[in-house]
Design an enzyme around this catalytic site. Structure first.
Site, PDB file in Angstrom:
ATOM      1  N   ASP A 114      64.987  40.048  91.429  1.00  0.00           N
ATOM      2  CA  ASP A 114      66.093  39.541  91.910  1.00  0.00           C
ATOM      3  C   ASP A 114      66.612  38.868  90.682  1.00  0.00           C
ATOM      4  O   ASP A 114      66.247  37.831  89.924  1.00  0.00           O
ATOM      5  CB  ASP A 114      65.575  38.267  92.848  1.00  0.00           C
ATOM      6  CG  ASP A 114      66.640  37.374  93.247  1.00  0.00           C
ATOM      7  OD1 ASP A 114      67.380  37.844  94.430  1.00  0.00           O
ATOM      8  OD2 ASP A 114      67.339  36.460  92.474  1.00  0.00           O
ATOM      9  N   TYR A 117      73.041  35.393  85.635  1.00  0.00           N
ATOM     10  CA  TYR A 117      71.951  35.032  84.662  1.00  0.00           C
ATOM     11  C   TYR A 117      71.919  35.631  83.612  1.00  0.00           C
ATOM     12  O   TYR A 117      71.324  35.284  82.625  1.00  0.00           O
ATOM     13  CB  TYR A 117      70.756  35.294  85.738  1.00  0.00           C
ATOM     14  CG  TYR A 117      70.274  35.006  87.055  1.00  0.00           C
ATOM     15  CD1 TYR A 117      70.937  34.001  87.525  1.00  0.00           C
ATOM     16  CD2 TYR A 117      69.564  35.386  87.967  1.00  0.00           C
ATOM     17  CE1 TYR A 117      70.866  33.402  88.716  1.00  0.00           C
ATOM     18  CE2 TYR A 117      69.228  35.015  89.241  1.00  0.00           C
ATOM     19  CZ  TYR A 117      70.058  33.890  89.489  1.00  0.00           C
ATOM     20  OH  TYR A 117      69.683  33.315  90.738  1.00  0.00           O
ATOM     21  N   LYS A 135      73.831  39.704  92.097  1.00  0.00           N
ATOM     22  CA  LYS A 135      74.694  38.660  92.853  1.00  0.00           C
ATOM     23  C   LYS A 135      75.939  38.633  92.326  1.00  0.00           C
ATOM     24  O   LYS A 135      76.104  38.915  91.055  1.00  0.00           O
ATOM     25  CB  LYS A 135      74.053  37.372  93.237  1.00  0.00           C
ATOM     26  CG  LYS A 135      72.668  37.506  93.313  1.00  0.00           C
ATOM     27  CD  LYS A 135      72.227  35.843  93.761  1.00  0.00           C
ATOM     28  CE  LYS A 135      70.604  36.038  93.741  1.00  0.00           C
ATOM     29  NZ  LYS A 135      69.774  35.910  92.459  1.00  0.00           N
ATOM     30  N   HIS A 142      76.959  35.266  95.817  1.00  0.00           N
ATOM     31  CA  HIS A 142      76.086  34.308  95.209  1.00  0.00           C
ATOM     32  C   HIS A 142      76.145  32.795  96.234  1.00  0.00           C
ATOM     33  O   HIS A 142      75.249  32.039  96.386  1.00  0.00           O
ATOM     34  CB  HIS A 142      76.415  34.292  93.756  1.00  0.00           C
ATOM     35  CG  HIS A 142      74.785  33.561  93.074  1.00  0.00           C
ATOM     36  ND1 HIS A 142      74.769  33.664  91.878  1.00  0.00           N
ATOM     37  CD2 HIS A 142      74.044  32.857  93.306  1.00  0.00           C
ATOM     38  CE1 HIS A 142      73.987  33.213  91.465  1.00  0.00           C
ATOM     39  NE2 HIS A 142      73.209  32.498  92.277  1.00  0.00           N
TER      40      HIS A 142
HETATM   41  P1  NDP Z   1      60.783  28.571  91.358  1.00  0.00           P
HETATM   42  O1  NDP Z   1      60.453  27.733  92.751  1.00  0.00           O
HETATM   43  O2  NDP Z   1      60.280  29.769  91.424  1.00  0.00           O
HETATM   44  O3  NDP Z   1      60.096  27.865  90.270  1.00  0.00           O
HETATM   45  C1  NDP Z   1      59.803  28.415  88.973  1.00  0.00           C
HETATM   46  C2  NDP Z   1      59.212  27.257  88.065  1.00  0.00           C
HETATM   47  O4  NDP Z   1      57.982  27.468  88.453  1.00  0.00           O
HETATM   48  C3  NDP Z   1      59.154  27.830  86.630  1.00  0.00           C
HETATM   49  O5  NDP Z   1      59.175  26.666  86.009  1.00  0.00           O
HETATM   50  C4  NDP Z   1      57.841  28.406  86.561  1.00  0.00           C
HETATM   51  O6  NDP Z   1      57.281  28.211  85.335  1.00  0.00           O
HETATM   52  C5  NDP Z   1      56.826  27.718  87.314  1.00  0.00           C
HETATM   53  N1  NDP Z   1      55.544  28.462  87.907  1.00  0.00           N
HETATM   54  C6  NDP Z   1      55.870  29.762  88.508  1.00  0.00           C
HETATM   55  N2  NDP Z   1      54.623  30.050  88.906  1.00  0.00           N
HETATM   56  C7  NDP Z   1      53.819  28.909  88.675  1.00  0.00           C
HETATM   57  C8  NDP Z   1      52.452  28.655  89.185  1.00  0.00           C
HETATM   58  N3  NDP Z   1      51.632  29.622  89.550  1.00  0.00           N
HETATM   59  N4  NDP Z   1      51.806  27.440  88.888  1.00  0.00           N
HETATM   60  C9  NDP Z   1      52.824  26.712  88.105  1.00  0.00           C
HETATM   61  N5  NDP Z   1      54.041  26.878  87.929  1.00  0.00           N
HETATM   62  C10 NDP Z   1      54.525  27.908  88.037  1.00  0.00           C
HETATM   63  O7  NDP Z   1      62.289  28.091  91.147  1.00  0.00           O
HETATM   64  P2  NDP Z   1      63.590  29.170  90.621  1.00  0.00           P
HETATM   65  O8  NDP Z   1      64.545  28.134  90.762  1.00  0.00           O
HETATM   66  O9  NDP Z   1      63.490  29.986  89.463  1.00  0.00           O
HETATM   67  O10 NDP Z   1      63.623  30.095  91.765  1.00  0.00           O
HETATM   68  C11 NDP Z   1      62.978  31.485  91.824  1.00  0.00           C
HETATM   69  C12 NDP Z   1      64.278  32.623  91.906  1.00  0.00           C
HETATM   70  O11 NDP Z   1      65.002  32.272  92.820  1.00  0.00           O
HETATM   71  C13 NDP Z   1      65.055  32.698  90.718  1.00  0.00           C
HETATM   72  O12 NDP Z   1      64.478  32.938  89.544  1.00  0.00           O
HETATM   73  C14 NDP Z   1      66.285  33.303  91.439  1.00  0.00           C
HETATM   74  O13 NDP Z   1      65.913  34.593  91.140  1.00  0.00           O
HETATM   75  C15 NDP Z   1      66.374  32.770  92.606  1.00  0.00           C
HETATM   76  N6  NDP Z   1      67.621  31.509  92.602  1.00  0.00           N
HETATM   77  C16 NDP Z   1      68.748  31.955  93.370  1.00  0.00           C
HETATM   78  C17 NDP Z   1      69.454  30.972  93.437  1.00  0.00           C
HETATM   79  C18 NDP Z   1      70.759  31.364  94.387  1.00  0.00           C
HETATM   80  O14 NDP Z   1      71.686  30.469  94.256  1.00  0.00           O
HETATM   81  N7  NDP Z   1      70.641  32.293  94.819  1.00  0.00           N
HETATM   82  C19 NDP Z   1      69.458  29.558  92.909  1.00  0.00           C
HETATM   83  C20 NDP Z   1      68.064  29.262  92.110  1.00  0.00           C
HETATM   84  C21 NDP Z   1      67.182  30.428  92.181  1.00  0.00           C
HETATM   85  P3  NDP Z   1      56.736  29.410  84.119  1.00  0.00           P
HETATM   86  O15 NDP Z   1      57.903  30.362  84.018  1.00  0.00           O
HETATM   87  O16 NDP Z   1      56.567  28.667  82.812  1.00  0.00           O
HETATM   88  O17 NDP Z   1      55.633  29.998  84.715  1.00  0.00           O
END
Ligand code: NDP
Length: 286
Positions: A51, A56, A81, A114
């Protein structure tokens, strides 16, 4: 709604007959320099759904990883998006071509609006462009993101093709049941962004306690809860170990009592922008 399979092969059906792998990797805030390595790691681990978004600034890294993986075009599901600043009929068509170019692909599995950018009529015009892309076979599926029930109803009333999916913020502390209900009513699949609440969900005492009971991580509990509800998830991580553990859910089954305990956590907190109130002009690139 979901087919049975392992965590990374289970799919959720679209009302159009297509489907999407229920777990994918999100690459929001993955830097342009590390995207290729991160996506390649995910593909090697077995993820088959990525995704990204024009906003991004890492579509080209996603494209490079896909080519480097040696996987065929039909083996990986790719979503991107449209930026807010490119809403409108002609500009959306141009933006789609630019995304294809950056990704190095001939078409995309899923193209999303988006945000329901609220300037008069703009996203409705944009949807016409999305429908044209679909009618011409230039995109495989079209959908929306951050659409609230009122946006969904407005779109459905006037659409030739309904969106296959609505990607919204969704995690134990922010379940948006009204949005889920509006989607289900129209056969629109639900996709959780920030499925871990950007880590906030991992701190909730109830999640920590259920994780201890099963000897798994809080992230595994949260992701399994989504999946047992039939929701598509796109957790983001740049760590190969976390990619692996987030997707290792085959042996975990939450009881209906545990599902209800997590359902009851709703309301503990939104972590992203509120589509009804945030200033879209502040995020023209998103
Ligand atoms: P998430 O809820 O996926 O959380 C991401 C965070 O969690 C990062 O800091 C990551 O750190 C950490 N993490 C991941 N796995 C673990 C684990 N097993 N244990 C502990 N920490 C963990 O948040 P996002 O906001 O990134 O959302 C995910 C995706 O959703 C985005 O990447 C994007 O593709 C989409 N999105 C879409 C939006 C929209 O408007 N349509 C808005 C926001 C997000 P680390 O990388 O250090 O592991």
């Amino acid at each position: 709604m979901s087919n049975s399979g392992t965590t990374l092969t289970t799919t959720v059906d679209f009302h159009t007959g297509g489907s999407i792998p229920q777990m994918g990797l999100g690459v929001f805030q993955v830097g342009p320099d590390e995207t290729e390595r991160v996506v390649l790691d995910a593909l090697e681990v077995g993820y088959r759904h990525i995704d990204t978004a024009a906003g991004y600034s890492n579509e080209d890294g996603v494209g490079r990883a896909l080519r480097a993986s040696g996987l065929g075009r039909d083996e990986v599901f790719v979503t991107t998006k449209l930026r807010n600043g490119e809403q409108g009929y002609d500009s959306a068509l141009r933006a789609y071509d630019a995304s294809l170019e950056r990704l190095g692909m001939d078409d995309i599995d899923l193209y999303l609006i988006h945000w329901p950018y609220p300037a008069a009529g703009l996203w409705q015009e944009t949807w016409r462009a999305f429908e044209k892309l679909l009618d011409e076979g230039r995109v495989r599926a079209i959908g929306v993101s951050n659409f609230m029930p009122e946006h969904i109803e407005e779109l459905v009333a006037d659409a030739k093709h309904l969106p296959v999916i609505n990607q919204v913020e969704l995690h134990p502390g922010w379940q948006q049941r009204d949005v889920q209900e509006a989607c289900r009513k129209h056969g629109i699949a639900i996709q959780a962004y920030s499925p871990l609440g950007q880590t906030a969900a991992l701190e909730l005492p109830e999640i920590v306690s259920i994780a201890k009971d099963h000897d798994v991580s809080p992230a595994q509990v949260v992701l399994k809860w989504h999946m047992q509800h039939g929701i598509v998830v796109i957790p983001k991580t740049t760590s190969r170990d976390r990619m692996l553990s987030n997707a290792s859910l085959d042996d975990l089954q939450l009881s209906s009592e545990e599902m209800q305990r997590i359902d009851a956590l709703d309301g503990t907190g939104q972590v992203g922008n509120d589509p009804r109130t945030f200033d879209y002009n502040q995020m023209p690139r998103n």
